[in-house]
Write an enzyme that holds these catalytic residues in place. Structure first.
Site, PDB file in Angstrom:
ATOM      1  N   CYS A 107     -37.700  10.566  15.401  1.00  0.00           N
ATOM      2  CA  CYS A 107     -36.665   9.563  15.219  1.00  0.00           C
ATOM      3  C   CYS A 107     -35.297  10.212  15.424  1.00  0.00           C
ATOM      4  O   CYS A 107     -35.173  11.423  15.557  1.00  0.00           O
ATOM      5  CB  CYS A 107     -36.749   8.925  13.830  1.00  0.00           C
ATOM      6  SG  CYS A 107     -36.472  10.102  12.494  1.00  0.00           S
ATOM      7  N   CYS A 110     -34.347  12.979  13.059  1.00  0.00           N
ATOM      8  CA  CYS A 110     -34.859  14.313  13.399  1.00  0.00           C
ATOM      9  C   CYS A 110     -33.891  15.029  14.334  1.00  0.00           C
ATOM     10  O   CYS A 110     -33.638  16.229  14.183  1.00  0.00           O
ATOM     11  CB  CYS A 110     -36.230  14.199  14.071  1.00  0.00           C
ATOM     12  SG  CYS A 110     -37.520  13.457  13.059  1.00  0.00           S
ATOM     13  N   ASP A 515      -8.711  11.187  47.045  1.00  0.00           N
ATOM     14  CA  ASP A 515      -8.075  12.192  47.882  1.00  0.00           C
ATOM     15  C   ASP A 515      -8.446  11.848  49.334  1.00  0.00           C
ATOM     16  O   ASP A 515      -9.362  11.051  49.577  1.00  0.00           O
ATOM     17  CB  ASP A 515      -8.584  13.586  47.493  1.00  0.00           C
ATOM     18  CG  ASP A 515      -7.933  14.683  48.303  1.00  0.00           C
ATOM     19  OD1 ASP A 515      -6.761  14.515  48.667  1.00  0.00           O
ATOM     20  OD2 ASP A 515      -8.596  15.691  48.583  1.00  0.00           O
ATOM     21  N   ASP A 710     -12.620  16.412  46.791  1.00  0.00           N
ATOM     22  CA  ASP A 710     -13.612  17.330  47.349  1.00  0.00           C
ATOM     23  C   ASP A 710     -13.877  18.512  46.432  1.00  0.00           C
ATOM     24  O   ASP A 710     -14.705  19.363  46.728  1.00  0.00           O
ATOM     25  CB  ASP A 710     -13.190  17.822  48.739  1.00  0.00           C
ATOM     26  CG  ASP A 710     -11.857  18.558  48.724  1.00  0.00           C
ATOM     27  OD1 ASP A 710     -11.315  18.793  47.629  1.00  0.00           O
ATOM     28  OD2 ASP A 710     -11.363  18.898  49.811  1.00  0.00           O
ATOM     29  N   ASP A 714      -8.755  20.107  43.441  1.00  0.00           N
ATOM     30  CA  ASP A 714      -8.451  18.903  42.680  1.00  0.00           C
ATOM     31  C   ASP A 714      -8.831  19.010  41.207  1.00  0.00           C
ATOM     32  O   ASP A 714      -8.906  17.989  40.518  1.00  0.00           O
ATOM     33  CB  ASP A 714      -9.205  17.696  43.283  1.00  0.00           C
ATOM     34  CG  ASP A 714      -8.720  17.374  44.686  1.00  0.00           C
ATOM     35  OD1 ASP A 714      -7.514  17.505  44.926  1.00  0.00           O
ATOM     36  OD2 ASP A 714      -9.551  17.012  45.524  1.00  0.00           O
TER      37      ASP A 714
END
Length: 828
Positions: A107, A110, A515, A710, A714
């Protein structure tokens, strides 16, 4: 079972495709998996083979854990690097991460207990457990704690953990199914027999049955109920006892309390020959409960198979060539491969490791890894990905990467990370479920006490019905089941989910930011024209720019390197890259820059001539080369739109989302691409900081932003968005920090992925609504005495089963979408 068909070490059946042996006492002994092989080898190496001679039994549950002699356990076998190499990988100098399978999880409570207990161990820096898959991801500082101590800490609270192994995982799943069927059979058989003895008591009128016959039927029912209580309900009572010893209430506590109290009351009535007995209701309830849990287990195992497919992709053995160019091969375990080995891969066989073709020409099916269902042509010198399938002619492969360094292993780690991380909605459901049982016990006791005054004869059954009718399991399964199915299905599209929150965030995103270079375009830029600006020839300018860009991974840098007709590379020093702007270096002691015109021009402060400005406005991406004395050259680079970019934009507009392009390229080049795609919100000459600020402004206005880049430069922008998507093949998976990685070059798969994410979120909402509605309705009805215990058992089981089946309905739709979309491509 014949001796050769069982593992000598643990006793589990040996899969048909496994051929592993260890020499023990001068005899080759068969093993079922690499884990047992490693343990057996360690036992032999440490002169502990007496363990095998003197043991009088296999482990209490074969295959549930590695069977180790005590002396070897004390030596910390699992801390040995050779044992750890297949399931532990490094996250830094001292931090390690392991994928484990947990047994005994029944459950959400747990899961909570294991996470809390491990988090308190000194040196454990993180632990995440997926309730649906039973898999755990544990991170620790090896200077402060060892893996063997972590496994011991799990065992100390009554659970078992062992290294994740796909073959062993499947064997454990088979064992779980077999045991569940036997428990269900005993409960069903007992229920039918007890009902045979209960029917006469129900049908007879007062005086029709003598007391001795009535007592005989009661004793027969008690005897027939005993196997059900001792065997079929054993997991409930074991789990409940473990919870109570740890001073907590798990979800099996109400079940054990309800069944136990009903059986105890009926047994007392039988011994004293007074009062009513309800053995038929007890066996019926157990049967219905086990039936529901069995189907829930089957559905859960089916749900995780999509994720498990990656782990099973590699074959167990490979054909190694020792005398190339002769094609005579020996079969060795894939785990024993070394970099530089030459392998023979026949048609139809799975590529066993990442490598390069040195002989042959064929095609490879990479659909499991990229979602592309069209085989890719492979020639001499091309790279092959482990886990793909050779579908054409025989190939000779040189192994370049093995084990944790392969692309498949990187993908698998990212999928595992996503499967164990908890989205906000899961954490909320788990918090509610953790408190649910305590509230339920209070309501059950209060209801039983109230009915002792209303109708004492029904008080016990109202108490039992309230205990068992509730279904916190449905609440805990509602989200993980759906997200597990969605994660596996999206991976078949080539859309790799690497963070737990990604599917939910992708479904909610209402503003997509792109981009340009390498995202909307193919990222394979070519130098189309060079404009010298006085002091250098075109070829000299190209050579200088190539020298400055020699270490760059950006498509522009690759385009400027080693152009046809360029002079040899110039010697440069002190190269520094400025993200999103360009590169600066020292050439003969003088500073030179190549990059955006603004970046390069800042070195000298001179404007471009009118002719150069007109040349720049003619289109394409314009890159400038300059030093402190002035401009040296301009370069025009051309790129091509991805074939599916326009279709993706049209699909997103149809979904009602807003579109923006933020690019570091020149405004003219960005506007040219935007015009082809029909996007009006366009911004060029954007540094990473400007992009990040733009996304922050959108978020401040209430937008839920998905950023696509890419992944080369970024990182800050991807981190700012609510959900980040790395496209362009995601070549360097080990460095990708995006929430989602596009393994395919086909952008149309992203549009399908967004639709599937939205459908997944609807499934999650339906499951949560059902779980809450069921409990809010069922508990009051049980307290009012409307629901009997056997009806409560059906309701509890059906509730859990319903949310899992609802999630699997999503899988069916995804499969039809994935393979339906693939058919036209194949036909073409």
């Amino acid at each position: 079972m014949p001796a050769a068909a069982a593992c000598y070490h643990c006793g589990l059946p040996i899969p048909a495709d496994v051929d592993i042996h260890v020499e023990v006492d001068a005899q080759l002994r068969s093993m079922c998996c690499g884990g047992c092989q490693a343990v057996a080898q360690a036992i032999v190496a440490n002169d502990l083979t007496d363990y095998y001679r003197h043991r009088d039994a296999l482990p209490e549950r074969p295959g549930s854990r590695e069977a180790l002699p005590a002396a070897l356990q004390e030596m910390g076998l699992f801390d040995h690097p050779e044992v750890q190499k297949n399931f532990v990988h490094s996250l830094g100098e001292h931090q390690r991460e392991a994928a484990l399978i947990l047994e005994g999880i029944t459950c959400a409570a747990c899961v909570w207990l294991n996470e809390q207990h491990l988090a308190r161990q000194p040196g454990v820096v993180g632990v995440d457990i997926n309730y649906a898959t039973r898999r755990a991801r544990v991170r620790w500082d090896e200077r402060r704690i060892k893996l063997s101590q972590i496994l011991a800490a799990i065992a100390a609270i009554g659970y078992r953990a062992h290294p994740y192994d796909p073959a062993r995982s499947e064997l454990l799943a088979q064992q779980e199914r077999r045991t569940a069927i036997w428990r269900l059979f005993v409960a069903g058989f007992g229920m039918m027999q007890v009902m045979m003895y209960a029917i006469p008591a129900y049908l007879s009128n007062d005086g029709d049955m003598t007391p001795d016959i009535q007592q005989l039927l009661r004793w027969a029912s008690l005897i027939l109920t005993l196997p059900v209580m001792l065997y079929s309900t054993a997991p409930f009572f074991r789990s409940a006892w473990r919870d109570l010893k740890l001073l907590r209430v798990g979800m099996d506590v109400p079940v054990a309390l309800g069944v136990g109290s009903a059986f105890a009351a009926s047994s007392w009535a039988t011994f004293t020959a007074s009062g009513a007995v309800y053995f038929d209701s007890v066996t019926m309830f157990v049967f219905f409960l086990l039936t529901g849990r069995y189907f829930e287990m089957m559905a859960r195992q089916q749900a995780v198979r999509g994720i498990e497919a990656l782990a099973r992709a590699l074959p167990a053995f490979a054909a190694r060539l020792d005398k190339f160019p002769a094609l005579t091969a020996e079969h060795i375990a894939v785990a024993d491969l070394k970099i530089g080995d030459l392998l023979l891969v026949r048609p139809g066989e799975v590529i066993p490791a990442d490598g390069t073709i040195i002989q042959g020409e064929s095609a490879a099916d990479e659909s499991l890894l990229t979602g592309e269902h069209i085989a890719v042509l492979k020639r001499n010198g091309d790279a092959l990905i482990g886990g793909s399938v050779n579908v054409g002619s025989p190939l000779v492969l040189r192994v370049d990467k093995i084990g944790a360094e392969t692309r498949l292993a990187a993908i698998q780690r990212l999928v595992e990370r996503a499967s164990v991380e908890k989205p906000r909605v899961v954490e909320m459901a788990d918090r509610i479920a953790a408190r649910f049982v305590g509230v339920l016990l209070v309501l059950a006791v209060a209801s039983g006490a109230a009915w002792t005054f209303i109708e004492p004869a029904r008080a016990l059954w109202v108490f039992v019905a309230v205990l068992v009718v509730s279904c916190p399991c449905a609440l805990s399964l509602a989200t993980p089941a759906a997200l597990t199915v969605a994660t596996g299905a999206l991976s078949r599209l080539g859309v790799l989910v690497t963070r737990g929150h990604a599917i939910e965030a992708l479904a909610r995103a209402n503003h997509f930011v792109f981009d340009k270079t390498g995202t909307l375009t193919e990222g394979r830029m070519t130098l189309s024209e060079t404009l010298p600006l006085g002091r250098l020839t075109a070829s000299a300018a190209q050579a200088l720019a190539a020298a400055l860009e020699q270490g760059s991974e950006h498509p522009i840098g690759r385009a400027l390197r080693l152009q046809d007709g360029a002079e040899p590379l110039t010697s440069v020093a002190d190269i520094r890259a400025f993200t999103g702007q360009g590169v600066e270096a020292l050439v003969d002691g003088k500073t030179v820059r190549v990059g955006t015109p603004g970046f390069a021009g800042a070195l000298h402060g001179q404007p471009l001539s009118a002719a150069a400005l007109r040349w720049s406005a003619a289109g394409g991406s314009v890159i400038a080369l300059a030093d402190a004395q002035g401009w040296l050259a301009l370069f025009r680079l051309k790129d091509h739109l991805r074939p599916q970019a326009a279709a993706l934009m049209a699909a997103l507009r149809g979904m009602g989302v807003k579109l923006t392009i933020l690019s570091g390229d020149t405004p003219q080049a960005v506007a040219e691409v935007a015009a082809q795609l029909g996007v009006t919100d366009v911004h060029g000459a954007q540094s990473p900081e400007h992009k990040q600020a733009s996304i922050a402004r959108l978020q401040a206005d209430g937008a839920i932003v998905a950023m696509l880049g890419d992944g080369v430069n970024d990182a800050p922008v991807l981190a700012q968005a609510q959900v980040s998507i790395a496209v362009g093949g995601a070549t360097d998976l080990a460095r990708q920090q995006a929430d989602i990685i596009m393994l395919t070059e086909d952008l149309s798969h992203l549009a399908q992925g967004i639709q599937l994410a939205r459908r997944s979120l609807r499934i999650v909402r339906q499951n949560l609504a059902w779980a809450f509605a069921y409990n809010l309705l069922a508990i009051p009805l049980a307290m009012a005495g409307v629901v009997t215990p056997w009806m409560a058992g059906i309701g509890m089981s059906a509730s859990s089963l319903l949310v899992v089946l609802n999630a699997l309905r999503l899988q069916g739709r995804i499969d039809s979408q994935v393979y339906g979309a693939a058919l036209p491509a194949r036909a073409a």
